[in-house]
Design an enzyme around this catalytic site. Sequence first.
Site, mmCIF file in Angstrom:
data_model
loop_
_atom_site.group_PDB
_atom_site.id
_atom_site.type_symbol
_atom_site.label_atom_id
_atom_site.label_comp_id
_atom_site.label_asym_id
_atom_site.label_seq_id
_atom_site.Cartn_x
_atom_site.Cartn_y
_atom_site.Cartn_z
ATOM 1 N N ARG A 44 -9.914 -11.745 2.325
ATOM 2 C CA ARG A 44 -11.349 -12.817 2.421
ATOM 3 C C ARG A 44 -10.290 -14.124 2.348
ATOM 4 O O ARG A 44 -10.763 -14.872 2.204
ATOM 5 C CB ARG A 44 -11.524 -12.384 0.881
ATOM 6 N N LYS A 97 1.026 -0.781 -0.083
ATOM 7 C CA LYS A 97 0.049 -0.362 -0.033
ATOM 8 C C LYS A 97 0.777 1.585 0.076
ATOM 9 O O LYS A 97 1.654 1.258 0.445
ATOM 10 C CB LYS A 97 -0.625 0.044 1.219
HETATM 11 N N1 BES Z 1 -7.943 -3.826 4.735
HETATM 12 C C1 BES Z 1 -7.981 -3.469 3.570
HETATM 13 C C2 BES Z 1 -9.562 -2.470 3.261
HETATM 14 C C3 BES Z 1 -10.005 -1.493 4.242
HETATM 15 C C4 BES Z 1 -9.382 -0.294 3.654
HETATM 16 C C5 BES Z 1 -9.840 -1.009 5.423
HETATM 17 C C6 BES Z 1 -9.663 0.898 3.704
HETATM 18 C C7 BES Z 1 -10.156 -0.360 6.051
HETATM 19 C C8 BES Z 1 -9.987 0.806 5.667
HETATM 20 C C9 BES Z 1 -8.187 -4.203 2.353
HETATM 21 O O1 BES Z 1 -7.033 -6.117 2.828
HETATM 22 C C10 BES Z 1 -7.844 -3.903 1.639
HETATM 23 O O2 BES Z 1 -7.123 -3.519 0.887
HETATM 24 N N2 BES Z 1 -8.071 -4.441 0.083
HETATM 25 C C11 BES Z 1 -8.441 -3.255 -0.363
HETATM 26 C C12 BES Z 1 -8.752 -4.871 -2.097
HETATM 27 C C13 BES Z 1 -8.455 -4.722 -3.467
HETATM 28 C C14 BES Z 1 -6.637 -5.385 -3.596
HETATM 29 C C15 BES Z 1 -9.657 -5.217 -4.322
HETATM 30 C C16 BES Z 1 -8.692 -2.405 -1.004
HETATM 31 O O3 BES Z 1 -10.305 -1.810 -1.147
HETATM 32 O O4 BES Z 1 -8.312 -1.442 -1.880
HETATM 33 ZN ZN ZN Z 2 -5.361 -5.166 2.205
#
Ligand code: BES
Ligand code: ZN
Length: 461
Positions: free
Chosen positions: A316, A242
């Site tokens: 997931r 990230k």
């Molecule tokens: N933990 C994140 C989701 C999240 C984002 C929670 C912001 C709280 C605040 C999750 O694991 C994630 O990174 N999801 C990605 C999914 C994508 C790669 C399909 C996302 O939401 O960008």
């Molecule tokens: Zn993630």
Amino acid sequence: MEWSSLPKVELGKDMEGRILALPVSKDKGIIRKLWGTAPLEDDFFEKNKARIIESEHKIIVAVGVKDDSKQEARKFGAIAYRFIERALGPVKFHLIPDFLPEYEVIEGALLASYSFDKYKSRKDPKPWIVFHGSREAVEKAKVVAKAVFIARDIGNEPPNEHYPEKFAKMVLDLFADMPVNVFVGDENWIQEQGLNGVWYVGKGSVNKPRFVVIEYLPVENQKPVLLVGKGVAFDAGGVHLKPRGYLEDMKMDIMGGAVVVASLWALAKLGIKRNVVGIVPCVENMPDGGAMKPGDVIRMYNGKSVEIFDTDAEGRLILADALAWGERKYDPEFVVDFATLTGACIVALGRDIAGLFSTSDELAGKIEKAAVETGEEVWRLPLHSSIAKLLETPVADVRNVSDDYAGGAIQGAIFLSNFVTKPWAHLDIAGTGMSKKDKLLSRKGATGFGVRLAVKLITME
Ligand code: BES
Ligand code: ZN
Ligand code: ZN
């Protein structure tokens, strides 16, 4: 672990005390009677304003409420507490529900009193509450609020102090003197069981994964409810690292797991006669030479193969295995999972409404009803087959995410639906589980959203 504490609460009665907090609505309230129709502007009630009214011997904090609903009662308790804390400091004050439902008044005040100050050298003392209501209401509110504090503390704890092994130990300690069984599977056990979704996400960190199972089984011969929570102690995104601005909140990617731990604690403390099992797969999702890679294909616990398209869609993967393992082991009546699963859910519903997904209209209806009761808002989104198609891939049964970000929260939920067979609901608390600012009932940081909802769902049956 040292938990954040509740303020002191005593019981009081009548109009005793020097500092009183009282609600007032357009046509109701003791203050209205005492002062006739005191000139309070119309938006005093609409905007829940607070004002100090001084008489000879008393300081009265009047708080405007719209009506006598449970949500307004919580607001009254919360606003009164915060207003007094700010204006008068750590004083003893009398909290008088008057025409409002009493339980919600004390619940609101206790929830609003939270602050995460364990790493601060200077801790500000808090106002004390003398509550004018029943002992029953106070005792229940103390347990429920304490459970919410436990969940918040788990999320707010800095990640250097909170990796999977330490999380597991914290859960063992938390339930040590309670009629609850805690089992912790380490990284070897996880691999032996074939929980490859958990292992693949967790193997890229020096802090290896743990699989935490909490059994509260007070009734003989009753199928349990299964609660599963996403326990990502830190989500760096893995190899799909990230960027700045997205990493900073990711110590709170454990809030689904925190909800499961805290609601089981509350149910056991309240002595609820209902079998409940909680499962929290706990991992760190880190980039590393040993981390999973985009393109990896994993054989999951239930035998399905998954192609990893994005290593940041890790929640997931760990949930899928926990759901399948929990179903096989416990044959539950129904299953609910809590997860800070997708940023897309925040785009869809904002930061105050959780996404609800379910394979059962009956279960979804119950959750919607519980949410109205606790004031934790949810909105149901569909598990539509057009979005299931996006997860098809030529190399495996399913992939963890599509190359199209469309319907991202639904993609996450549909992915999970491949791993459950029982009536199931999924709550995406990405937006509601953590907050960027202080709110009425919680502070910036972990909110504990879902704890009261889970307890209500299980106790209202
Ligand atoms: N933990 C994140 C989701 C999240 C984002 C929670 C912001 C709280 C605040 C999750 O694991 C994630 O990174 N999801 C990605 C999914 C994508 C790669 C399909 C996302 O939401 O960008
Ligand atoms: Zn993630
Ligand atoms: Zn995550």
